[in-house]
Design a protein around this motif. Sequence first.
Motif, PDB file in Angstrom:
ATOM      1  N   GLU A 436      32.785  40.488  38.321  1.00  0.00           N
ATOM      2  CA  GLU A 436      33.475  41.662  38.858  1.00  0.00           C
ATOM      3  C   GLU A 436      33.670  41.530  40.369  1.00  0.00           C
ATOM      4  OE1 GLU A 436      33.624  46.497  38.622  1.00  0.00           O
ATOM      5  OE2 GLU A 436      31.881  45.460  37.789  1.00  0.00           O
ATOM      6  N   ALA A 439      36.633  39.364  40.809  1.00  0.00           N
ATOM      7  CA  ALA A 439      37.862  40.110  40.527  1.00  0.00           C
ATOM      8  C   ALA A 439      38.240  40.993  41.709  1.00  0.00           C
ATOM      9  CB  ALA A 439      37.678  40.948  39.260  1.00  0.00           C
ATOM     10  N   GLY A 444      41.489  43.078  42.749  1.00  0.00           N
ATOM     11  CA  GLY A 444      41.306  44.155  41.790  1.00  0.00           C
ATOM     12  C   GLY A 444      40.629  45.351  42.430  1.00  0.00           C
ATOM     13  N   THR A 445      41.161  46.548  42.182  1.00  0.00           N
ATOM     14  CA  THR A 445      40.621  47.757  42.816  1.00  0.00           C
ATOM     15  C   THR A 445      40.129  48.783  41.806  1.00  0.00           C
ATOM     16  OG1 THR A 445      42.835  48.742  42.897  1.00  0.00           O
ATOM     17  CG2 THR A 445      42.106  47.483  44.833  1.00  0.00           C
ATOM     18  N   GLN A 451      39.538  47.388  34.174  1.00  0.00           N
ATOM     19  CA  GLN A 451      40.662  47.883  34.970  1.00  0.00           C
ATOM     20  C   GLN A 451      41.100  46.846  36.001  1.00  0.00           C
ATOM     21  OE1 GLN A 451      38.862  51.447  36.458  1.00  0.00           O
ATOM     22  NE2 GLN A 451      39.515  52.710  34.716  1.00  0.00           N
ATOM     23  N   LYS A 452      40.147  46.147  36.572  1.00  0.00           N
ATOM     24  CA  LYS A 452      40.496  45.083  37.525  1.00  0.00           C
ATOM     25  C   LYS A 452      41.264  43.976  36.816  1.00  0.00           C
ATOM     26  CE  LYS A 452      36.632  45.745  40.801  1.00  0.00           C
ATOM     27  NZ  LYS A 452      36.004  46.925  40.213  1.00  0.00           N
ATOM     28  N   PHE A 453      40.789  43.572  35.627  1.00  0.00           N
ATOM     29  CA  PHE A 453      41.512  42.556  34.867  1.00  0.00           C
ATOM     30  C   PHE A 453      42.938  43.036  34.561  1.00  0.00           C
ATOM     31  CE2 PHE A 453      37.372  40.717  32.919  1.00  0.00           C
ATOM     32  CZ  PHE A 453      37.285  39.787  33.937  1.00  0.00           C
ATOM     33  N   ARG A 454      43.051  44.283  34.177  1.00  0.00           N
ATOM     34  CA  ARG A 454      44.363  44.836  33.802  1.00  0.00           C
ATOM     35  C   ARG A 454      45.326  44.813  34.988  1.00  0.00           C
ATOM     36  NH1 ARG A 454      48.500  45.847  32.435  1.00  0.00           N
ATOM     37  NH2 ARG A 454      49.339  47.109  30.718  1.00  0.00           N
ATOM     38  N   GLN A 455      44.787  44.995  36.205  1.00  0.00           N
ATOM     39  CA  GLN A 455      45.623  44.939  37.405  1.00  0.00           C
ATOM     40  C   GLN A 455      46.037  43.507  37.746  1.00  0.00           C
ATOM     41  OE1 GLN A 455      42.812  46.811  40.071  1.00  0.00           O
ATOM     42  NE2 GLN A 455      44.075  48.656  40.238  1.00  0.00           N
ATOM     43  N   LEU A 456      45.127  42.578  37.539  1.00  0.00           N
ATOM     44  CA  LEU A 456      45.338  41.213  38.024  1.00  0.00           C
ATOM     45  C   LEU A 456      46.172  40.355  37.078  1.00  0.00           C
ATOM     46  CD1 LEU A 456      41.717  40.530  39.383  1.00  0.00           C
ATOM     47  CD2 LEU A 456      43.760  41.084  40.721  1.00  0.00           C
ATOM     48  N   THR A 542      41.301  34.140  35.480  1.00  0.00           N
ATOM     49  CA  THR A 542      41.838  35.252  36.273  1.00  0.00           C
ATOM     50  C   THR A 542      42.268  34.753  37.646  1.00  0.00           C
ATOM     51  OG1 THR A 542      40.420  36.822  35.105  1.00  0.00           O
ATOM     52  CG2 THR A 542      41.334  37.537  37.207  1.00  0.00           C
TER      53      THR A 542
END
Length: 573
Positions: A436, A439, A444-445, A451-456, A542
């Motif tokens: 994390e 990320a 990633g925020t 959620q960070k994965f989903r952003q990146l 990632t």
Amino acid sequence: MPQRLVLSRLMQFHRYMGVDEFARELDRLHAFRGRNVGTGLLELLEGQGLLIPRLRIRYPDPVARRFWLMAHEHWAPRELRHPIEPDGPRWDSAIELDEALYRWRNSIVYGPSINPLDDPAARFSEFIQHPSAATFETWLDMRVDISNDVETTLFDGMNVETYYSTWQILLAAEMADAGVHIRINLGDETIGRRAIEALEEGRLPEGSGPSFNFTPFHAARGFAKHQPALDAVVWFAEERWRVLSDIIKGQGGGRFRLSPAQSAQYEQETVALAATAVGRFNVSIDHLVSTIRFLSERWSEWKREGRPLIVDAYQAFLRKAVVLARQAGDMKFAELRDRVGRVGGWFKPALDVIWPDWSAQEKERVHLTLKASLTKKSSTGVSEADITAFVDFLASQGQEAFFWRLRSFEEHALRGNEFAIEGMKSDVQELSVVVEHIAAALGGTGTQLFQKFRQLWRDPQVLHLLDRNDVSNLRKQFTLPENWAAQKAAFQALRGEPGGEVVADLVAAHRIRASVHNALPEDDHFELESFFVGLMRAALLTFLEVRRTDGTISVPAADTQDPAYPSQTVEVP
């Protein structure tokens, strides 16, 4: 200027080390296996010419008797049978030398002073002996006769102080196996008795097959050749420590940081001491480099012999030698490393072998682990250059915790005990936290790892799977103990779908990270390995996804850490 963290030191550096302290330091190396390391052994080594003390203070008998009377004033009066030194120049000189040595040894109380033995005044010469230039005399024979009307026969060794230098600890270790060696079955009483009889008669036991070890004498010649530089190293190390002791006087023990002013003073004094050391002993930078090469060769030899205590002692001495050479020659570690070069048959510079680059080693460990894990997953299309870029990114972004977690996991998995599984489970969960952090470093925020994965991630296939209901439900199961077997089965099924390998790693990483407050309900060694490597892949892939879609990730060049002279630390006992 960086502040320094104060640490403990291992090896004592003294140019005038007393017999008891020298024996303790030597005993720690376990060089003389089966022998008591004490005054008897040191006297034997001196008598054989294998280890000669550097210097000896020996007061004339009348002077020594008067010192003895002073030390025993609390006793009832004694009438000594032999002459006692009267008042006069010789007695005054003896008192002056004794008090000067006392003040020097207690500099914390009396402040900095000059050791009177470094450049002894002419009036002290009668009290100072150089054993290397004198005929050997047994230590008992050097005692002073203080027989008196109460103790009719009494001798005391307080008239003699024998000194060694720290580098002679290494020489003594070399001498431990010097000479002729015989191998006899002493477990057989008959053979043992005959062997003892033969030796008492001055002949070798029958069938003993003596072997001759000349290696220590080659080493001894090296020590003799490099003695001025060795003396300079010890003088520099000891005086540097005394400077530090004076700087931190009154701060107590334990660990603490030097203030910027203290650090600046320590740096300035270190530079001055280095110049003084090489000047005092007439040692050039080339001499220091040659000495470091010699010490590195001996380190290498003991390393191959499998004697870690002696190896550590050589390394401790080399550390001080490297500091002196760098300071006196105004060199960076890399420059000195290249001047020393390769010795001992290694394929890398000697100093890189003695002080391996930790970051380079751990980056290689991560590289090999990821390469092996991706060999069976050719669909990822990850190249070795991609893995190299990833590990460089970790090092440049302060994510060395990733390296530590892999190192810890390997220790538990490959060299652990019956409790290793618990360590492996902890390593898996802790790595999920590190993932994390990575990320977040990638941009990633989100408040959670998913959620960070989903952003990146931008890959449509991966995003489609991440948003699918069954995958979304899988990531929302917040406690691992419930239906853990079913969750593992779901991860495995997901891996069988196109793009599912990546998504399974991402979702598993999130599940483990979200449940770090609960014990990981997995006791299978190979399953834990699979999850750990999956976490590593999740971080790698990632990183590659962000680099592919963003293209802004840069890996700045990292500063080279100097292993022999760390800029952040100093050493105190």
